[in-house]
Design a protein around this motif. Structure first.
Motif, PDB file in Angstrom:
ATOM      1  N   GLN A  50       0.832  -1.199   0.000  1.00  0.00           N
ATOM      2  CA  GLN A  50       0.000   0.000   0.000  1.00  0.00           C
ATOM      3  C   GLN A  50       0.877   1.263   0.000  1.00  0.00           C
ATOM      4  OE1 GLN A  50      -2.534  -0.467   3.392  1.00  0.00           O
ATOM      5  NE2 GLN A  50      -3.688  -2.184   2.522  1.00  0.00           N
ATOM      6  N   ALA A  51       1.985   1.246   0.757  1.00  0.00           N
ATOM      7  CA  ALA A  51       2.871   2.409   0.782  1.00  0.00           C
ATOM      8  C   ALA A  51       3.501   2.648  -0.593  1.00  0.00           C
ATOM      9  CB  ALA A  51       3.956   2.207   1.841  1.00  0.00           C
ATOM     10  N   VAL A  52       3.929   1.561  -1.241  1.00  0.00           N
ATOM     11  CA  VAL A  52       4.503   1.699  -2.579  1.00  0.00           C
ATOM     12  C   VAL A  52       3.446   2.209  -3.551  1.00  0.00           C
ATOM     13  CG1 VAL A  52       5.538   0.462  -4.498  1.00  0.00           C
ATOM     14  CG2 VAL A  52       6.267  -0.037  -2.166  1.00  0.00           C
ATOM     15  N   ALA A  53       2.170   1.719  -3.426  1.00  0.00           N
ATOM     16  CA  ALA A  53       1.099   2.179  -4.316  1.00  0.00           C
ATOM     17  C   ALA A  53       0.878   3.682  -4.159  1.00  0.00           C
ATOM     18  CB  ALA A  53      -0.181   1.409  -4.007  1.00  0.00           C
ATOM     19  N   ARG A  54       0.930   4.180  -2.903  1.00  0.00           N
ATOM     20  CA  ARG A  54       0.772   5.626  -2.705  1.00  0.00           C
ATOM     21  C   ARG A  54       1.946   6.409  -3.330  1.00  0.00           C
ATOM     22  NH1 ARG A  54      -1.178   3.728   2.338  1.00  0.00           N
ATOM     23  NH2 ARG A  54       0.855   4.031   3.327  1.00  0.00           N
ATOM     24  N   LEU A  55       3.149   5.822  -3.202  1.00  0.00           N
ATOM     25  CA  LEU A  55       4.297   6.474  -3.816  1.00  0.00           C
ATOM     26  C   LEU A  55       4.162   6.510  -5.344  1.00  0.00           C
ATOM     27  CD1 LEU A  55       7.094   7.723  -3.579  1.00  0.00           C
ATOM     28  CD2 LEU A  55       8.062   5.402  -3.630  1.00  0.00           C
ATOM     29  N   VAL A  56       3.679   5.396  -5.932  1.00  0.00           N
ATOM     30  CA  VAL A  56       3.485   5.352  -7.387  1.00  0.00           C
ATOM     31  C   VAL A  56       2.435   6.374  -7.809  1.00  0.00           C
ATOM     32  CG1 VAL A  56       2.726   3.925  -9.294  1.00  0.00           C
ATOM     33  CG2 VAL A  56       4.219   2.963  -7.560  1.00  0.00           C
ATOM     34  N   ALA A  57       1.337   6.471  -7.032  1.00  0.00           N
ATOM     35  CA  ALA A  57       0.282   7.430  -7.379  1.00  0.00           C
ATOM     36  C   ALA A  57       0.810   8.872  -7.302  1.00  0.00           C
ATOM     37  CB  ALA A  57      -0.912   7.251  -6.445  1.00  0.00           C
ATOM     38  N   SER A  58       1.731   9.133  -6.346  1.00  0.00           N
ATOM     39  CA  SER A  58       2.272  10.487  -6.200  1.00  0.00           C
ATOM     40  C   SER A  58       3.303  10.803  -7.285  1.00  0.00           C
ATOM     41  CB  SER A  58       2.916  10.647  -4.816  1.00  0.00           C
ATOM     42  OG  SER A  58       1.975  10.395  -3.792  1.00  0.00           O
ATOM     43  N   HIS A  59       4.098   9.788  -7.631  1.00  0.00           N
ATOM     44  CA  HIS A  59       5.148   9.986  -8.653  1.00  0.00           C
ATOM     45  C   HIS A  59       4.994   8.909  -9.722  1.00  0.00           C
ATOM     46  CE1 HIS A  59       6.622  11.678  -4.860  1.00  0.00           C
ATOM     47  NE2 HIS A  59       7.210  12.605  -5.602  1.00  0.00           N
ATOM     48  N   PRO A  60       3.999   9.014 -10.582  1.00  0.00           N
ATOM     49  CA  PRO A  60       3.725   7.915 -11.523  1.00  0.00           C
ATOM     50  C   PRO A  60       4.856   7.654 -12.494  1.00  0.00           C
ATOM     51  CG  PRO A  60       2.440   9.878 -12.087  1.00  0.00           C
ATOM     52  CD  PRO A  60       3.056  10.157 -10.778  1.00  0.00           C
ATOM     53  N   GLU A  61       5.661   8.629 -12.814  1.00  0.00           N
ATOM     54  CA  GLU A  61       6.685   8.439 -13.826  1.00  0.00           C
ATOM     55  C   GLU A  61       8.034   8.099 -13.218  1.00  0.00           C
ATOM     56  OE1 GLU A  61       6.066   8.329 -16.872  1.00  0.00           O
ATOM     57  OE2 GLU A  61       3.994   8.983 -16.782  1.00  0.00           O
ATOM     58  N   THR A  62       8.329   8.647 -11.986  1.00  0.00           N
ATOM     59  CA  THR A  62       9.687   8.524 -11.435  1.00  0.00           C
ATOM     60  C   THR A  62       9.729   7.752 -10.139  1.00  0.00           C
ATOM     61  OG1 THR A  62       9.462  10.604 -10.239  1.00  0.00           O
ATOM     62  CG2 THR A  62      10.296  10.714 -12.481  1.00  0.00           C
ATOM     63  N   TRP A  63       8.626   7.042  -9.809  1.00  0.00           N
ATOM     64  CA  TRP A  63       8.613   6.366  -8.497  1.00  0.00           C
ATOM     65  C   TRP A  63       9.707   5.310  -8.387  1.00  0.00           C
ATOM     66  CZ3 TRP A  63       7.910   1.151  -7.957  1.00  0.00           C
ATOM     67  CH2 TRP A  63       7.470   0.473  -9.088  1.00  0.00           C
ATOM     68  N   SER A  64       9.990   4.593  -9.487  1.00  0.00           N
ATOM     69  CA  SER A  64      10.985   3.517  -9.392  1.00  0.00           C
ATOM     70  C   SER A  64      12.398   4.033  -9.210  1.00  0.00           C
ATOM     71  CB  SER A  64      10.921   2.653 -10.652  1.00  0.00           C
ATOM     72  OG  SER A  64      11.199   3.444 -11.781  1.00  0.00           O
ATOM     73  N   ALA A  65      12.613   5.351  -9.424  1.00  0.00           N
ATOM     74  CA  ALA A  65      13.956   5.911  -9.269  1.00  0.00           C
ATOM     75  C   ALA A  65      14.263   6.266  -7.818  1.00  0.00           C
ATOM     76  CB  ALA A  65      14.106   7.161 -10.150  1.00  0.00           C
ATOM     77  N   HIS A  66      13.253   6.307  -6.917  1.00  0.00           N
ATOM     78  CA  HIS A  66      13.465   6.639  -5.505  1.00  0.00           C
ATOM     79  C   HIS A  66      13.911   5.383  -4.751  1.00  0.00           C
ATOM     80  CE1 HIS A  66      11.707  10.651  -6.085  1.00  0.00           C
ATOM     81  NE2 HIS A  66      10.798  10.062  -6.839  1.00  0.00           N
TER      82      HIS A  66
END
Length: 741
Positions: A50-66
């Motif tokens: 769920q935390a990763v899903a919120r991060l993806v929703a906040s940064h849909p394009e660059t979430w995997s770079a964090h």
């Protein structure tokens, strides 16, 4: 039940009870620990997903770079007391690629939990927890030691208390059993003697009845042999009729009687249809030579036993043999073998001699009847063969007539087939009738590259490969029919699948005008004789000749039609095809009330591109653009090369919004195209596009194309690499915001 067995059963019961008690404590502790760890790991995995899903929703394009933030998320909920090598947490992409991980992969055994990260109903990643179970196992060791101590205590108590009580009861029971056994043995001896006398009388009656009711010597032999073996209890009984061949007697008919099991199988197999040396042989040979019974108490040590090694291998010691006489001539023998060393028995000798006399009398009685019956059967067989041959010849002529009619009808409909797919469906419908007796079949056509045979059609339940190289078929390599019409072939094709058809398979090459067009594979239901196989081969050849010419004509017509509507450089449809198809699509859209979009596009500064890099580079760019247009279009859409560097795309059932989104995606893909000429990478290209919609902008093909062309010129005037749409008002243009470059 004897005391030893009772004691062992009690010990086994006590041991089982002790083991169950000893295993209950550590096993319960271990299972509870596993359940707790599974629940903790699953909860942590869901929370982190769920935390990763919120991060993806906040940064849909660059979430995997964090990566650092993702590692902190994965460390959330980690057990603080778990050693570093006992726990691993990873974030995986949908294709299995590891995005970030923390911890170390634990050694086996381990417990894995996975949680899916979903954003807007789409799976973007998976959180995977892997926890080692070794600490839990080590924690269960004290419980295991406690369980072991409890098991030893329980086993000791049960052993001392139960065995003492049972031992006293068994001792008293043993004495009673011994007295009862002695009384029963005396009674059994008396009853056995009475039964023997009664059984002997019934045996004599059964032997006499066998000789009176048997229709053949073999039937009399088998009945007498069964009666004698059941009465005497000898391990092996053998009755045989022989034919004399010089100094040898060859068994032509024999019967065996033995107990159930496989102990004597090989011995019987080696002695069936045996050749007995009459002149110098012994045992059976002596019986056939002298016509008198032979009794050997020790077969293994007798010089007269030619099968001494075989007797020793199965433990046989004593044997006796009696001749079966027809008049005074021996025609067979009875043979009995036993594992016990027995002495000659006058009673048994008399019984067997009487049985051999019965068999001999039956042989004399039925010999004449057998000869007459054989003559009648031979005459009936010859008459039946002639009748069957005549009927088969008539049926074959009728079948050839029917096959010729079906083949003619198939050839006629193939002449008017529009394309090869339709021809394949027609072939699958007609060939099962034309090739009667088939289980399944398949028609393969040679690809233009000549490197593969592709399945055009098939019938039946057999699984045929979709394609295979021509070298896998011996028929294609040899240029003639190949296979097995009787189910056995030493040189099997690699493409032929294993089937249950006993009739075998046949591969027939299709050749027309000296060119290999394809292959016809046939699977037959039932095997046939030589005439049937020859007829099947001839029928397959007739079908292949007609089919080859018909398919060659269909392929030629299809090739000519394809050349007339295809652009050779890009592989797209040409302007002629567009003129034929656009009117049809407009009529269909008007009838169904559906929108239609027409794009006119061309390559920006194409003349400058040709002048700078050469015409070969321009052709390469057009080929890549045509390939990208085919990739982006649907099967129902129309993609054509209109002329030079201009292309037309017709999207059916597409309104302005859908057309604008499609054009944006196409222009992005074109910008990313990598155009190569040999080993050289050419500069990228862009396209300008004009869009006209039906029915908003025009309602006939010419006006719609003209409107799209005007929009294209507007896109060029506005700077190229963009889309322009025809305005609603005639003579003006508008550019919708979603479609802007």
């Amino acid at each position: 039940m004897n005391p030893a067995r009772a004691k062992n059963l009690l010990l086994c019961g006590a041991l089982v009870a002790a083991v169950l008690i000893g295993l209950a404590v550590p096993l319960s502790h271990f299972l509870q620990g596993v359940s707790s760890q599974r629940a903790d790991s699953a909860g942590a995995a869901r929370a982190q997903a769920q935390a990763v899903a919120r991060l993806v929703a906040s940064h849909p394009e660059t979430w995997s770079a964090h990566a650092d933030l993702l590692r902190e998320v994965l460390r959330t909920g980690a057990a603080t007391d778990a050693p570093p090598r006992m726990e691993s947490r990873r974030l995986l992409a949908p294709d299995g690629r590891t995005i970030v991980d923390t911890g170390t992969w634990p050694a086996a055994p381990r417990l894995a939990q996975v949680a899916v990260v979903e954003v807007d109903g789409r799976v973007v990643a998976r959180v995977e927890h892997m926890v080692g179970l070794r600490p839990l196992i080590r924690g269960s060791v004290p419980f295991a030691l406690a369980g072991l101590a409890a098991a030893v205590l329980v086993f000791t108590l049960l052993r001392r208390l139960l065995l003492h009580a049972v031992q006293s009861a068994l001792t008293a029971l043993k004495a009673e059993v011994q007295r009862a056994e002695a009384a029963l043995a005396e009674k059994a001896a008396i009853e056995q003697e009475l039964r023997r006398q009664s059984t002997q009388e019934r045996l004599l009656e059964a032997l006499a009845a066998a000789s009176n009711t048997a229709r053949t010597p073999g039937e009399a032999m088998s009945q007498c042999l069964r009666q004698l073996c059941e009465y005497t209890g000898w391990q092996i009984g053998h009755a045989a009729l022989v034919e004399f061949d010089g100094e040898h007697a060859v068994t032509r008919l024999d019967f065996w009687h033995r107990p159930a099991g496989v102990r004597y199988d090989r011995f019987i197999e080696e002695n069936g249809r045996h050749r007995h040396d009459v002149a110098n042989g012994n045992f059976v040979g002596r019986v056939l030579r002298t016509g008198a019974p032979v009794w050997i108490a020790e077969l293994s040590g007798s010089q007269g036993a030619t099968r001494a090694a075989q007797f020793a291998s199965i433990g046989v010691r004593t044997g006796m043999a009696f001749p079966i006489l027809r008049g005074r001539d021996p025609i067979g023998f009875f043979e009995f073998l036993s594992e016990a060393a027995l002495e000659p028995d006058a009673e048994l000798t008399a019984l067997v001699q009487r049985a051999s006399g019965y068999v001999g009398s039956v042989a004399e009685r039925v010999e004449a009847a057998d000869q007459i019956r054989r003559l009648n059967q031979d005459l009936e067989r010859r008459v039946a063969e002639r009748t069957a041959h005549s009927e088969r010849a008539g049926a074959l002529l009728a079948a050839r007539g029917r096959d010729a009619a079906v083949l003619g009808e198939m050839t006629g409909v193939l002449q008017v087939a529009e394309h090869l797919e339709e021809a394949g469906r027609l072939v699958a419908r007609y060939l099962p009738v034309a090739l009667h007796g088939t289980l399944a079949g398949a028609l393969y056509l040679m690809r233009a590259s000549r490197d593969s045979l592709e399945r055009l059609s098939a019938w039946g339940d057999t699984a045929f490969p979709a394609s295979f190289p021509p070298a896998h078929c011996w028929g294609m390599r040899r240029g003639q029919p190949h296979g097995s019409l009787d189910g056995a072939v030493p040189l099997e094709c690699a493409h032929v699948a294993a089937t249950d058809a006993p009739g075998g398979t046949l591969c027939v090459p299709l050749i027309a005008q000296g060119e290999s067009l394809g292959l016809l594979e046939i699977v037959y239901i039932e095997p046939g004789d030589a005439d049937t196989r020859a007829e099947r081969l001839a029928a397959a050849k007739r079908v292949s000749e007609q089919l080859s010419l018909a398919l060659a004509n269909v392929r030629l017509r299809e090739s000519l039609r394809e050349q007339s509507i295809r652009d050779p450089l890009t592989g797209l449809h040409n302007r002629r095809y567009l003129e034929e198809s656009l009117s049809r699509e407009l009529a269909r859209s008007a009838r169904d009330g559906q929108p239609l979009a027409v794009f006119m596009l061309d390559v920006d500064h194409f003349k400058r591109y040709n002048d700078a890099h050469g015409h070969d580079a321009g052709d390469a760019a057009l080929r890549e653009l045509g390939r990208e247009l085919r990739k982006c279009a649907r099967g129902s859409d129309i993609v054509c090369r209109y002329g030079g560097e201009e292309f037309v795309v017709v999207l059916v059932d597409a309104d302005g919004a859908a057309a604008g989104a499609w054009s944006e995606r196409l222009m992005q893909n074109v910008r990313a195209l990598e155009v190569r000429l040999g080993n050289r990478v050419l500069p990228p290209i862009t396209v300008s596009m004009g869009l006209a919609l039906f029915p908003q902008h025009a309602d006939d093909p010419a006006a719609l194309l003209h409107a799209a062309d005007e929009a294209l010129y507007e896109a060029k005037r506005d700077g190229r690499d963009r889309l322009r749409v025809v305005r609603v008002q005639p003579g003006t243009l508008s550019v919708p915001e979603p479609a802007a470059a």
